[in-house]
Design an enzyme around this catalytic site. Structure first.
Site, PDB file in Angstrom:
ATOM      1  N   GLU A 164       0.851  -1.380   0.079  1.00 47.27           N
ATOM      2  CA  GLU A 164      -0.038  -0.076   0.009  1.00 47.27           C
ATOM      3  C   GLU A 164       1.074   1.373  -0.077  1.00 47.27           C
ATOM      4  O   GLU A 164       2.045   1.330   0.254  1.00 47.27           O
ATOM      5  CB  GLU A 164      -1.137   0.154   1.159  1.00 47.27           C
ATOM      6  CG  GLU A 164      -0.343   0.412   2.534  1.00 47.27           C
ATOM      7  CD  GLU A 164      -1.041   0.941   3.711  1.00 47.27           C
ATOM      8  OE1 GLU A 164      -1.535   1.926   3.340  1.00 47.27           O
ATOM      9  OE2 GLU A 164      -1.268   0.135   4.797  1.00 47.27           O
TER      10      GLU A 164
ATOM     11  N   LYS B  91      -3.108  -1.353  15.578  1.00 46.39           N
ATOM     12  CA  LYS B  91      -2.485  -0.509  16.906  1.00 46.39           C
ATOM     13  C   LYS B  91      -3.706  -0.206  17.925  1.00 46.39           C
ATOM     14  O   LYS B  91      -4.758  -0.187  17.391  1.00 46.39           O
ATOM     15  CB  LYS B  91      -2.097   1.046  16.157  1.00 46.39           C
ATOM     16  CG  LYS B  91      -1.083   0.930  15.500  1.00 46.39           C
ATOM     17  CD  LYS B  91      -0.534   2.115  15.295  1.00 46.39           C
ATOM     18  CE  LYS B  91       1.093   2.204  14.814  1.00 46.39           C
ATOM     19  NZ  LYS B  91       1.085   2.726  13.478  1.00 46.39           N
TER      20      LYS B  91
HETATM   21  N1  PSU Z   1      -2.566   1.821  10.623  1.00 47.47           N
HETATM   22  C1  PSU Z   1      -1.303   1.860  10.926  1.00 47.47           C
HETATM   23  N2  PSU Z   1      -0.402   2.566   9.944  1.00 47.47           N
HETATM   24  C2  PSU Z   1      -1.134   3.048   9.011  1.00 47.47           C
HETATM   25  C3  PSU Z   1      -2.509   2.887   8.687  1.00 47.47           C
HETATM   26  C4  PSU Z   1      -3.247   2.369   9.736  1.00 47.47           C
HETATM   27  O1  PSU Z   1      -0.721   1.619  11.845  1.00 47.47           O
HETATM   28  O2  PSU Z   1      -0.281   3.585   7.884  1.00 47.47           O
HETATM   29  C5  PSU Z   1      -3.261   3.416   7.543  1.00 47.47           C
HETATM   30  C6  PSU Z   1      -3.512   2.357   6.563  1.00 47.47           C
HETATM   31  O3  PSU Z   1      -3.490   2.638   5.048  1.00 47.47           O
HETATM   32  C7  PSU Z   1      -4.956   2.053   6.497  1.00 47.47           C
HETATM   33  C8  PSU Z   1      -5.261   3.318   7.074  1.00 47.47           C
HETATM   34  O4  PSU Z   1      -5.543   1.548   5.530  1.00 47.47           O
HETATM   35  O5  PSU Z   1      -4.631   4.056   7.849  1.00 47.47           O
HETATM   36  C9  PSU Z   1      -6.724   3.374   7.705  1.00 47.47           C
HETATM   37  O6  PSU Z   1      -7.248   4.851   7.866  1.00 47.47           O
HETATM   38  P1  PSU Z   1      -8.878   4.790   8.324  1.00 47.47           P
HETATM   39  O7  PSU Z   1      -8.603   4.560   9.830  1.00 47.47           O
HETATM   40  O8  PSU Z   1      -9.058   6.190   8.227  1.00 47.47           O
HETATM   41  O9  PSU Z   1      -9.682   3.923   7.562  1.00 47.47           O
END
Ligand code: PSU
Ligand code: MN
Length: 301
Positions: A25, A160
């Site tokens: 990604e 996390k």
């Molecule tokens: N959690 C992490 N590192 C990240 C992300 C999440 O520890 O880089 C990023 C990933 O791209 C994940 C996105 O798909 O954040 C999720 O964002 P949201 O919670 O806005 O859906």
């Protein structure tokens, strides 16, 4: 092939010849880590995939094209622009395509583009999930919905603890997403190998995981799978250190009224800053560990 999809020559060749391909990604590059470590890590991930005999396909939206397989220059661009590049999840893709803009793809958007390309395995660091306080904020990552209906297996180090890990597992169960513990009976919590939440399915070899993915396709299920791979012990952080950083980051987000797609990048940046370089090193190492496992699973498939 979808008219908005662009495959690099190497990815196209690997898919045509039936060689293993691993999707990677790009939100992790632009929004998940600081420059220049983000670019170094992204390029190292590609090397690790190749060392394991698979082809890397780093995914992003470039000029409105859904790209699988980026050049080194494109990775350098996404990394150096950082948060200036739009964070692109499912709901953002139509607008970015129509406007011919760039986007760094989240787990959800990367899965969508991987599936369009015919790539079945994807490695990242952590997935999005159900946020703490979601019972009132309704903040649930689109990553979880994507896992429910897009056929890509995602290898991660759990999620996390900025999230509510218990609710995240409940949500995945409701949406029918198999969650596998690779070499563990417990959901890993990204920086640490344990979350206190047990998992029903432990697997110890890439072949076992590949068999479950094949069975999912054979039954005719359209969804994905979450393979959670604990951070190697030598890189894990002390839970007290990480917990206090997370508590501080959550309070700060609340105070500043952060909402919508800014929440996760804000929390990630705060935690990285509060724990200085330590958490970044852990983050980089767990991604490498996931990338290597994803390459083995792709090969076993
Ligand atoms: N959690 C992490 N590192 C990240 C992300 C999440 O520890 O880089 C990023 C990933 O791209 C994940 C996105 O798909 O954040 C999720 O964002 P949201 O919670 O806005 O859906
Ligand atoms: Mn959200």
């Amino acid at each position: 092939m979808n008219k908005h999809l662009v495959l690099s020559e190497k990815v196209k060749a690997a898919l045509a010849e039936g060689r293993p391909v691993v999707a990677l990604e790009s939100t992790i590059i632009s929004h998940g880590m600081p420059y220049p470590e983000n670019v170094k890590t992204a390029l190292a991930c590609e090397r690790i995939v190749r060392e394991h005999g698979a082809e890397p396909a780093t995914i992003a939206v470039i000029g409105g094209k859904l790209c699988a397989g980026l050049t080194q220059e494109q990775i350098e661009y996404l990394g150096s622009q950082g948060q200036k590049v739009s964070k692109a999840s499912r709901r953002d893709l139509p607008v970015l395509v129509a406007r011919k803009q760039d986007g760094a793809t989240t787990v959800a958007a990367t899965m969508i583009i991987a599936a369009l390309a015919g790539i079945r395995v994807f490695a990242t660091g952590g997935v999005g999930g159900v946020h703490r306080g979601a019972t009132t904020s309704m903040d649930i990552s689109a990553d979880l919905e994507e896992l429910a209906h897009t056929p890509v297996a995602v290898v991660c180090a759990g999620a996390k603890a900025i999230l509510d890990l218990g609710l995240t597992l409940e949500y995945l169960e409701t949406r029918g997403v198999p969650v596998i513990g690779f070499g563990t009976d417990e959901l890993p919590a990204f920086y640490t190998d344990k979350s206190g939440f047990s998992l029903d399915y432990r697997m110890d070899t890439p072949e076992e995981v590949a068999a479950a993915i094949r069975a999912q396709r054979d039954i005719g299920f359209p969804g994905g799978m979450l393979i959670t791979n604990p951070i190697p012990a030598e890189y894990a952080m002390r839970p007290e250190v990480i917990d206090s950083a997370i508590d501080h980051a959550l309070r700060e987000a609340d105070k500043q009224g952060i909402h919508g797609k800014a929440v996760t990048p804000f929390l990630l940046a705060e935690v990285t800053e509060l724990t200085s370089g330590n958490s970044l090193q852990s983050n980089i190492q767990l991604v490498y560990n996931n990338v290597a496992l994803a390459a083995k699973i792709a090969a076993a498939l």
